[in-house]
Design a protein around this motif. Structure first.
Motif, PDB file in Angstrom:
ATOM      1  N   LEU A 151      12.089   6.650 -12.077  1.00 15.97           N
ATOM      2  CA  LEU A 151      11.768   7.126 -10.707  1.00 15.97           C
ATOM      3  C   LEU A 151      10.450   7.345 -10.779  1.00 15.97           C
ATOM      4  O   LEU A 151       9.732   7.498 -11.587  1.00 15.97           O
ATOM      5  CB  LEU A 151      12.560   8.467 -10.404  1.00 15.97           C
ATOM      6  N   GLN A 152      10.011   7.311  -9.705  1.00 16.89           N
ATOM      7  CA  GLN A 152       8.382   7.550  -9.497  1.00 16.89           C
ATOM      8  C   GLN A 152       7.852   8.937  -9.849  1.00 16.89           C
ATOM      9  O   GLN A 152       6.677   8.645 -10.616  1.00 16.89           O
ATOM     10  CB  GLN A 152       8.068   7.487  -7.782  1.00 16.89           C
ATOM     11  N   SER A 153       8.427  10.105  -9.763  1.00 12.61           N
ATOM     12  CA  SER A 153       7.934  11.036 -10.611  1.00 12.61           C
ATOM     13  C   SER A 153       8.890  11.504 -11.589  1.00 12.61           C
ATOM     14  O   SER A 153      10.180  11.214 -11.475  1.00 12.61           O
ATOM     15  CB  SER A 153       8.076  12.293  -9.435  1.00 12.61           C
TER      16      SER A 153
ATOM     17  N   THR B 208       4.460  -1.817  -8.171  1.00 16.01           N
ATOM     18  CA  THR B 208       2.846  -1.514  -8.836  1.00 16.01           C
ATOM     19  C   THR B 208       1.831  -1.561  -7.876  1.00 16.01           C
ATOM     20  O   THR B 208       2.013  -2.170  -6.751  1.00 16.01           O
ATOM     21  CB  THR B 208       3.017  -2.329 -10.029  1.00 16.01           C
ATOM     22  N   HIS B 209       0.666  -0.836  -8.032  1.00 16.60           N
ATOM     23  CA  HIS B 209      -0.613  -1.122  -7.620  1.00 16.60           C
ATOM     24  C   HIS B 209      -1.450  -2.119  -8.031  1.00 16.60           C
ATOM     25  O   HIS B 209      -2.556  -2.160  -7.764  1.00 16.60           O
ATOM     26  CB  HIS B 209      -1.006  -0.091  -7.065  1.00 16.60           C
ATOM     27  N   HIS B 210      -0.988  -2.303  -9.501  1.00 18.66           N
ATOM     28  CA  HIS B 210      -1.831  -3.291 -10.208  1.00 18.66           C
ATOM     29  C   HIS B 210      -1.568  -4.701 -10.112  1.00 18.66           C
ATOM     30  O   HIS B 210      -0.432  -5.255 -10.549  1.00 18.66           O
ATOM     31  CB  HIS B 210      -1.810  -3.062 -11.653  1.00 18.66           C
TER      32      HIS B 210
ATOM     33  N   PRO C 108       0.837  -1.138  -0.042  1.00 21.17           N
ATOM     34  CA  PRO C 108      -0.097  -0.084  -0.121  1.00 21.17           C
ATOM     35  C   PRO C 108       0.961   1.183  -0.146  1.00 21.17           C
ATOM     36  O   PRO C 108       2.205   1.160   0.086  1.00 21.17           O
ATOM     37  CB  PRO C 108      -0.702  -0.358   1.183  1.00 21.17           C
ATOM     38  N   ASN C 109       0.149   2.312  -0.113  1.00 16.80           N
ATOM     39  CA  ASN C 109       0.741   3.595  -0.344  1.00 16.80           C
ATOM     40  C   ASN C 109       1.742   3.862   1.115  1.00 16.80           C
ATOM     41  O   ASN C 109       1.118   3.592   2.119  1.00 16.80           O
ATOM     42  CB  ASN C 109       0.012   4.808  -0.307  1.00 16.80           C
ATOM     43  N   GLY C 110       2.977   4.100   0.941  1.00 22.34           N
ATOM     44  CA  GLY C 110       3.907   4.371   2.280  1.00 22.34           C
ATOM     45  C   GLY C 110       4.448   3.165   2.717  1.00 22.34           C
ATOM     46  O   GLY C 110       5.008   3.288   3.852  1.00 22.34           O
ATOM     47  N   ALA C 111       4.153   1.937   2.068  1.00 25.03           N
ATOM     48  CA  ALA C 111       4.840   0.901   2.698  1.00 25.03           C
ATOM     49  C   ALA C 111       6.319   0.742   2.603  1.00 25.03           C
ATOM     50  O   ALA C 111       7.000   0.152   3.288  1.00 25.03           O
ATOM     51  CB  ALA C 111       4.211  -0.435   1.665  1.00 25.03           C
ATOM     52  N   GLY C 112       7.117   1.705   1.767  1.00 19.78           N
ATOM     53  CA  GLY C 112       8.548   1.643   1.682  1.00 19.78           C
ATOM     54  C   GLY C 112       8.993   1.000   0.500  1.00 19.78           C
ATOM     55  O   GLY C 112      10.165   0.928   0.441  1.00 19.78           O
ATOM     56  N   LYS C 113       8.160   1.071  -0.401  1.00 22.16           N
ATOM     57  CA  LYS C 113       8.639   0.461  -1.800  1.00 22.16           C
ATOM     58  C   LYS C 113       9.757   1.382  -2.462  1.00 22.16           C
ATOM     59  O   LYS C 113      10.887   1.005  -2.928  1.00 22.16           O
ATOM     60  CB  LYS C 113       7.487   0.147  -2.793  1.00 22.16           C
ATOM     61  N   THR C 114       9.395   2.557  -2.584  1.00 25.67           N
ATOM     62  CA  THR C 114      10.066   3.749  -3.265  1.00 25.67           C
ATOM     63  C   THR C 114      11.345   3.647  -2.598  1.00 25.67           C
ATOM     64  O   THR C 114      12.649   3.769  -3.151  1.00 25.67           O
ATOM     65  CB  THR C 114       9.414   4.862  -3.368  1.00 25.67           C
ATOM     66  N   THR C 115      11.297   3.730  -1.191  1.00 31.07           N
ATOM     67  CA  THR C 115      12.664   3.987  -0.411  1.00 31.07           C
ATOM     68  C   THR C 115      13.612   2.731  -0.646  1.00 31.07           C
ATOM     69  O   THR C 115      14.907   2.703  -0.769  1.00 31.07           O
ATOM     70  CB  THR C 115      12.181   3.865   0.931  1.00 31.07           C
ATOM     71  N   THR C 116      12.938   1.381  -0.509  1.00 32.80           N
ATOM     72  CA  THR C 116      13.841   0.224  -0.650  1.00 32.80           C
ATOM     73  C   THR C 116      14.421   0.521  -2.157  1.00 32.80           C
ATOM     74  O   THR C 116      15.627   0.190  -2.516  1.00 32.80           O
ATOM     75  CB  THR C 116      12.891  -0.923  -0.736  1.00 32.80           C
TER      76      THR C 116
HETATM   77  N1  LIG Z   1      12.244  12.204   2.270  1.00 36.80           N
HETATM   78  C1  LIG Z   1      11.320  11.417   3.170  1.00 36.80           C
HETATM   79  N2  LIG Z   1      11.410  12.241   4.149  1.00 36.80           N
HETATM   80  C2  LIG Z   1      10.492  11.633   5.553  1.00 36.80           C
HETATM   81  N3  LIG Z   1       9.685  10.852   5.264  1.00 36.80           N
HETATM   82  C3  LIG Z   1       9.717   9.975   4.124  1.00 36.80           C
HETATM   83  C4  LIG Z   1      10.473  10.579   3.019  1.00 36.80           C
HETATM   84  N4  LIG Z   1      10.274   9.738   1.987  1.00 36.80           N
HETATM   85  C5  LIG Z   1       9.554   8.715   2.549  1.00 36.80           C
HETATM   86  N5  LIG Z   1       9.285   8.805   3.674  1.00 36.80           N
HETATM   87  C6  LIG Z   1       8.185   8.108   4.395  1.00 36.80           C
HETATM   88  O1  LIG Z   1       8.324   6.731   4.451  1.00 36.80           O
HETATM   89  C7  LIG Z   1       7.445   6.068   4.071  1.00 36.80           C
HETATM   90  C8  LIG Z   1       7.739   5.069   2.938  1.00 36.80           C
HETATM   91  O2  LIG Z   1       7.708   5.759   1.800  1.00 36.80           O
HETATM   92  P1  LIG Z   1       7.775   5.218   0.458  1.00 36.80           P
HETATM   93  O3  LIG Z   1       7.769   6.412  -0.581  1.00 36.80           O
HETATM   94  O4  LIG Z   1       8.977   4.298   0.397  1.00 36.80           O
HETATM   95  O5  LIG Z   1       6.401   4.549   0.001  1.00 36.80           O
HETATM   96  P2  LIG Z   1       6.041   3.656  -0.876  1.00 36.80           P
HETATM   97  O6  LIG Z   1       5.757   2.371  -0.662  1.00 36.80           O
HETATM   98  O7  LIG Z   1       6.812   4.018  -2.176  1.00 36.80           O
HETATM   99  O8  LIG Z   1       4.466   4.470  -1.444  1.00 36.80           O
HETATM  100  P3  LIG Z   1       3.742   4.648  -2.646  1.00 36.80           P
HETATM  101  O9  LIG Z   1       3.005   3.591  -3.164  1.00 36.80           O
HETATM  102  O10 LIG Z   1       2.640   5.895  -2.200  1.00 36.80           O
HETATM  103  O11 LIG Z   1       4.700   5.352  -3.747  1.00 36.80           O
HETATM  104  C9  LIG Z   1       6.171   6.753   4.202  1.00 36.80           C
HETATM  105  O12 LIG Z   1       5.673   6.806   5.588  1.00 36.80           O
HETATM  106  C10 LIG Z   1       6.710   8.071   3.626  1.00 36.80           C
HETATM  107  O13 LIG Z   1       5.876   9.086   4.507  1.00 36.80           O
END
Ligand SMILES: Nc1ncnc2c1ncn2[C@@H]1O[C@H](COP(=O)(O)OP(=O)(O)OP(=O)(O)O)[C@@H](O)[C@H]1O
Ligand SMILES: [Mg+2]
Lengths: 324, 352
Positions: free
Chosen positions: A107-109, A212-214, A62-70
């Motif tokens: 990248l995501q954006s 992906t969310h799909h 789900p949104n905010g799961a940490g996918k992008t950060t990983t």
């Molecule tokens: N630069 C940042 N500073 C502070 N918090 C961050 C930062 N980047 C991400 N977060 C937090 O880390 C968590 C994971 O974010 P991430 O972007 O990895 O989620 P995601 O799984 O990619 O979500 P989405 O599906 O919405 O893209 C979220 O709670 C977000 O608010």
């Protein structure tokens, strides 16, 4: 020419390798104990997995799961606070050009140079990777932007921008591709077109990692998926194994008027039956018994049988309620 | 080399396609040049506007050598209506009314413009003396030769072109670097470029090259308009403005990078850049000379990079100083660039 035979293959579109019928060695990704915290938020919390060479790997959550950060830690945009990432034997945060040349990143954006046309963006990114100019036309063709080649990126639609961003990621024919929600803004045709592009890339032995969310997309494309929530990996397996593991009942639906609710109850023999103006649905773990009984009554009009999907697995794991 | 050139090309295209950026970097400062050039264009060589009432033999029958001086310093119109003529002087439409009463030359002027009043008195004082001398038929024993020390007191355009050019180059470099940094950080292009197999230095060098190219374009347009429209005359070591503007660009890019590193949005970056550059332009004499300014203003101006850029430009372009006069300004600008870049790189972020 660089030394690796893999790079010899890379110099050509679609990979000469694919056409000649041999595969690249591919790239292996090993992730161990990744952690990233922002203040109190544990965005990524002890994540470990391995992506095999040539594998198509999906990160769901789900949104905010940490996918992008990983993904950003794997790409080398962020240095892990603890844990390690290895792409073959490189640590990506060291930003070694030799590794970066083999990596394609979306990248995501979408991020572009201001006021350049689609063609100029591709030319510029191509030059950064030392790609011959002819590549631009192939990429425009591949993502269906030939007639938008002269349009500035500011004037492209959301989905067109995304396609261009993917084209920029693939311009140097990378051995490993990271895509963060590549199909988020695409229409169904463009989505399927991208699936084909990615499948072709993957078929020539390139490693692909996407988020992906799909769920249908992950099910169709990915060899294995990791389902993440709150920074942790909840499950990691092939989509089929995950669905099987759910051991979910099958939903058998009939068109309205095919069968009375009472008859349906009789056939269901205790399994739940629901009826509305869309039709009657029996939810059962013994689909063959129910289907046989329906066939005997000649009540198969408008029949549809739905097994569990990855989406059910996802919702089962991450909860059905909406989290703001 | 290829990544560098393609990045530089992308940045240049981005700049020249941004009509607003182009306007503020080139057209806007040029508007000031045209404005100042038009307002002050013949200040130094201006002739005194004189209305002559009735016959004035001192002027009309002046000997040849005096006549030449008269033509150079007076612009005479004739009128028979004395009252009306005096009224004109009162309103500032003319500088003096002149008439002759026997052997007395009568000059009526307005004290409203004291500089003009002094000029009028001085001019007629010397006319009367010249005529008197000519009447005696003796050769003058002492003669006065005047020669202006600087070109810039000759024509105001000589002063304004270097100063406005300095301001244009300073703001172009500052705004370019600041907005580029913020926009690329916000749209994620910095991160994307970080993943490309190119050293960070090629991105920075490309930006430096583009800023220098823009500065050269600005200078070329300024000199073209100055020379073509307002009779700007360059003195010997003017080519030194090229190394000067390179150093100036580096110094102001550093300021721009600092503004871009601190600012969260493009608007904030532009605001900070304005906040720094505009007051600096005033305090560095870009818009008007600091000759009459109080001591603390000149003291402040000495620590401002734009003041040194302007001084270097003035010295080499119009004051006729040798090329070595650019060395100190260049060193100051480079030192400034090093220090500010060091601060900016400490505050630099790849993403928000
Ligand atoms: N630069 C940042 N500073 C502070 N918090 C961050 C930062 N980047 C991400 N977060 C937090 O880390 C968590 C994971 O974010 P991430 O972007 O990895 O989620 P995601 O799984 O990619 O979500 P989405 O599906 O919405 O893209 C979220 O709670 C977000 O608010
Ligand atoms: Mg994300």
């Amino acid at each position: 020419m660089r030394g690796r035979d893999a790079t010899v293959v890379m110099t050509s579109p679609q990979g000469v390798g694919a056409r000649l019928g041999f595969r690249l060695v591919g790239v292996e990704i090993r992730v161990e104990g990744l952690v990233m915290t922002y203040g109190d938020v544990r965005a990524v919390d002890d994540v470990s997995f391995t992506v095999a060479p040539g594998e198509f790997f999906g990160l769901l959550g789900p949104n905010g799961a940490g996918k992008t950060t990983t993904l950003e830690m794997i790409e080398g945009l962020r240095k892990p606070q603890s844990g390690s990432v290895r792409i073959d034997d490189h640590e990506p945060w060291r930003r070694e050009p030799a590794l970066q040349r083999r990596m394609g990143v979306q990248l995501q954006s979408s991020s572009f140079f201001e006021r350049l046309t689609a063609r100029e963006q591709l030319d510029t990114f191509g030059a950064l990777y030392g790609v011959a100019a002819g590549r631009t036309d192939e990429m425009l063709e591949q993502v269906g932007l030939v007639d938008k080649a002269g349009v500035r990126t500011e004037d492209l639609s959301g989905g067109q921008k995304q396609r261009l961003s993917i084209a920029c990621a693939l311009i140097h024919d990378p051995e490993v591709v990271f895509l963060d929600e590549p199909t988020a803004a695409l229409d169904p045709q463009a989505r399927r077109n991208l699936w084909d592009v990615l499948r072709t890339i993957n078929a020539s032995g390139r490693t692909v990692v996407l988020t992906t969310h799909h769920m249908d997309e992950a099910e169709v494309l990915c060899d294995r998926v990791a389902i993440m929530d709150a920074g942790r990996i909840l499950e990691l397996d092939t989509p089929a194994a995950l669905v099987r593991g759910l051991d979910a009942p099958v939903r058998i639906s009939l068109a309205p008027g095919t069968l009375s609710v009472d008859d349906a109850r009789a056939i269901a023999g205790g399994d739940p039956v629901t009826a509305d103006d869309q039709g009657t649905t029996i939810t059962t773990r013994e689909p063959s018994r129910v289907l046989t009984a329906l066939a005997q009554r000649d009540a198969l009009d408008g029949l549809s049988v739905k097994g569990a999907s990855l989406e059910d697995v996802f919702l089962e794991l991450t909860g059905r309620e909406y989290r703001a | 080399m290829k990544p560098f050139t393609s990045l530089a090309r992308a940045m240049l295209k981005g700049f020249f396609r941004d009509k607003m950026a182009f306007f503020f970097a080139v057209i806007f400062p040029l508007m000031f040049l045209v404005l100042f050039g038009g307002i002050f264009t013949d200040q130094g060589a201006s002739r005194t506007d004189v209305i002559q009432v009735g016959s004035v033999p001192v002027l009309d029958e002046a000997p040849k050598e005096v006549k030449a001086y008269l033509d150079e310093s007076l612009d005479i119109t004739r009128s028979s209506d004395e009252k009306d003529a005096v009224q004109k002087v009162r309103k500032g439409d003319a500088d003096a009314v002149i008439s002759q009463d026997g052997d007395r030359l009568v000059v009526r002027y307005s004290q409203a413009d004291q500089v003009k009043a002094a000029t009028v008195q001085g001019t007629f004082q010397s006319i009367v003396q010249s005529v008197n001398l000519a009447q005696t038929g003796e050769a003058p024993r002492f003669t006065l030769t005047t020669d202006r020390v600087e070109d810039d007191s000759l024509k105001s355009i000589q002063y304004y072109t270097p100063g406005l050019m300095g301001w244009a180059i300073a703001s172009g470099a500052t705004f370019g670097a600041a907005t580029n940094l913020v926009v690329w950080r916000r749209n994620g292009l910095l991160r994307r470029l970080r993943l490309a197999p190119i050293p960070t230095r090629s991105v920075v060098l490309a930006r430096v090259a583009v800023s220098i190219a823009i500065a050269i374009v600005q200078a070329a347009i300024f000199l073209g308009v100055g020379i073509g429209l307002f009779g700007l005359r360059l003195t010997g070591s003017w080519p030194m403005i090229i190394p000067l503007l390179v150093c100036g660009t580096l110094a102001f890019m550093a300021i721009g990078l600092l503004a871009g590193a601190v600012a969260k949005s493009e608007e904030a970056a532009v605001g900070i850049a304005n906040f720094v550059v505009l007051p600096m332009a005033f305090l560095s004499g870009s818009f008007f000379p600091l000759d009459g300014a109080p001591g603390y203003v000149t003291a402040i101006s000495k620590v401002l990079p734009l003041k040194h850029l302007n001084d270097g430009m003035l010295d080499t372009m119009v004051r006729g100083e040798g090329p070595s006069s650019a060395i100190v300004p260049m060193l100051v600008l480079l030192g400034f660039a090093v220090v500010v870049t060091a601060i900016a790189s400490r505050l630099f972020r790849w993403d928000d």
